[in-house]
Design a protein around this motif. Structure first.
Motif, PDB file in Angstrom:
ATOM      1  N   ASP A  97      -0.631  -4.732   3.086  1.00  0.00           N
ATOM      2  CA  ASP A  97      -0.886  -3.434   3.708  1.00  0.00           C
ATOM      3  C   ASP A  97      -0.134  -3.492   5.031  1.00  0.00           C
ATOM      4  OD1 ASP A  97      -1.700  -1.156   4.903  1.00  0.00           O
ATOM      5  OD2 ASP A  97      -3.851  -1.452   4.577  1.00  0.00           O
ATOM      6  N   ASP A 141      -2.505  -1.198   8.542  1.00  0.00           N
ATOM      7  CA  ASP A 141      -3.830  -0.723   8.169  1.00  0.00           C
ATOM      8  C   ASP A 141      -4.496  -0.032   9.351  1.00  0.00           C
ATOM      9  OD1 ASP A 141      -6.061  -0.726   6.176  1.00  0.00           O
ATOM     10  OD2 ASP A 141      -7.042  -1.652   7.896  1.00  0.00           O
ATOM     11  N   ARG A 197      -8.817  -1.509  -0.739  1.00  0.00           N
ATOM     12  CA  ARG A 197      -8.042  -1.989  -1.874  1.00  0.00           C
ATOM     13  C   ARG A 197      -8.185  -3.502  -2.036  1.00  0.00           C
ATOM     14  NH1 ARG A 197      -5.326   2.839  -0.637  1.00  0.00           N
ATOM     15  NH2 ARG A 197      -6.011   2.126   1.398  1.00  0.00           N
ATOM     16  N   GLU A 219      -6.163  -5.719   0.812  1.00  0.00           N
ATOM     17  CA  GLU A 219      -7.105  -5.637   1.924  1.00  0.00           C
ATOM     18  C   GLU A 219      -8.231  -6.662   1.707  1.00  0.00           C
ATOM     19  OE1 GLU A 219      -6.414  -1.073   3.405  1.00  0.00           O
ATOM     20  OE2 GLU A 219      -7.792  -1.336   1.753  1.00  0.00           O
ATOM     21  N   GLU A 225       0.827  -1.203   0.000  1.00  0.00           N
ATOM     22  CA  GLU A 225       0.000   0.000   0.000  1.00  0.00           C
ATOM     23  C   GLU A 225       0.865   1.259   0.000  1.00  0.00           C
ATOM     24  OE1 GLU A 225      -3.214   0.365   2.886  1.00  0.00           O
ATOM     25  OE2 GLU A 225      -3.018   2.532   2.783  1.00  0.00           O
TER      26      GLU A 225
HETATM   27 MG    MG Z   1      -5.170  -0.059   4.531  1.00  0.00          MG
END
Ligand code: MG
Ligand code: AHM
Length: 335
Positions: free
Chosen positions: A118, A121, A273, A277, A98
């Protein structure tokens, strides 16, 4: 309580990964090593997160820490830690993060795997000591070994995942993962520096009474989502929304519930995403008996066209996802 292989609660993550590998006669140990690399980075990131408040309060480290690294926000630090662990581990040729615009080539051209991650997050929750997480997906490359991973290696649909997981840095730190044969959760004991099996063979309840959605954006929801939210209220469901996907997902996975990040008139493609995710959590939830869709299509069957592609997400207990979809279908039928 045991997992599907009969491994008891308290088994270390390392031992668990090793035992799982023994069940695949042709396994080379590379995926096992990759999982161990992720666990190592998770421990390091966990240590940084635990000290975050202290660093914020004192602000005394200045521009560089003792290792001579520039002091950075935790999401950037997490990105560096995971990339370093995956690069050093040698099993991964390409990483999608990310935090990075382009795919990262690790230089391990013999590496068989692609990781989408990610690193941290829910970063808006860092400063206020609320649960945050790391989410990862693992794919096998489709191109020949010996060169960098290709765009086609990266843009695989979620059904091709060979592993996925998350780390939740919460009241305790947990690693939850699947390699396609059920879902297991491990709790970190910081005094021993080990993850131990604590939640074997996680199965999500078929239905629940928790709905998680940012109702502050209600005015921009599609009609079907508005009606489903009203249905939740009419049935006296509990609204629970941390604003940290991993935290919201983890709670609903264990207790039963639905998490929704819909398309809205402000963000027509949703916010979350697909690659690092939605797909990972979709794989986990399905392995636990749940469901994940974008409102009409199975998340894991969506074919990505961009690394940072967004998609709406309806995820959780299967009967609740079905119910939400009914409202969406009814809306489509009316229009
Ligand atoms: Mg995230
Ligand atoms: P991030 O990847 O920038 O941290 O954003 C993802 C987060 C999720 O953890 C969370 O569920 C969602 O964004 C919350 O968004 P919102 O504040 O719009 O409700």
């Amino acid at each position: 309580m045991n997992d599907k292989l009969g491994l008891p609660v308290g088994t270390t993550l390392d031992r668990f990964i090793m035992r799982k590998q023994e069940d695949f006669p042709f396994a080379t140990g590379e995926l096992s090593q990759l999982l161990r690399d992720i666990a190592l980075a998770a421990k390091i990131v966990n240590r940084e997160i635990n000290r975050a408040g202290l660093l914020d309060v004192t602000g005394a480290y200045g521009q560089q820490n003792v290792q001579g690294e520039d002091q950075q926000k935790l999401d950037v630090i997490a990105n560096i830690r995971f990339i370093r662990a995956l690069r050093n581990g040698g099993e991964v040729c390409t990483i999608i993060s990310e935090e990075e615009d382009d795919a990262i080539q690790t230089g391990n051209t013999r590496g068989k795997y692609i990781v989408a991650i990610d690193p941290l997050d829910g970063s808006s929750n860092i400063d206020v000591n609320v649960s945050i997480g790391t989410i990862f997906s693992i794919y096998r490359r489709t191109s020949e070994q010996g060169c960098d991973g290709t765009m086609a290696d990266c843009l695989q649909p979620g059904v091709n995942q060979v592993g996925a997981g998350y780390i939740i840095y919460g009241s305790s730190t947990m690693l939850v993962y699947t390699t396609g044969n059920g879902v297991n959760g491990f709790t970190y004991d910081p005094t021993l520096g080990e993850f131990f099996l604590s939640h074997p063979n996680i199965c999500t309840p078929k239905t629940g009474k928790i709905y998680s959605i940012n109702e502050g954006t209600y005015n921009f929801f599609p009609e079907g989502v508005k009606q489903y939210v009203q249905y939740c209220k009419d049935n006296e469901y509990s609204a629970r929304y941390i604003g940290s996907l991993v935290g919201d997902f983890h709670r609903n996975l264990l207790k039963g519930g639905i998490y929704i990040y819909p398309s809205t008139s402000k963000v027509p493609k949703g916010k979350l995403r697909l690659m690092y995710e939605c797909n990972a959590l979709a794989f986990i939830v399905e392995q636990a008996g749940g469901k994940a869709t974008n409102g009409s299509e199975r998340i894991m069957e969506l074919v990505p066209t961009e690394l940072h592609q967004r998609c709406p997400l309806f995820i959780g207990s299967p009967e609740m996802v079905d119910k939400a979809e009914e409202f969406l279908k009814a809306e489509v039928a009316v229009n």
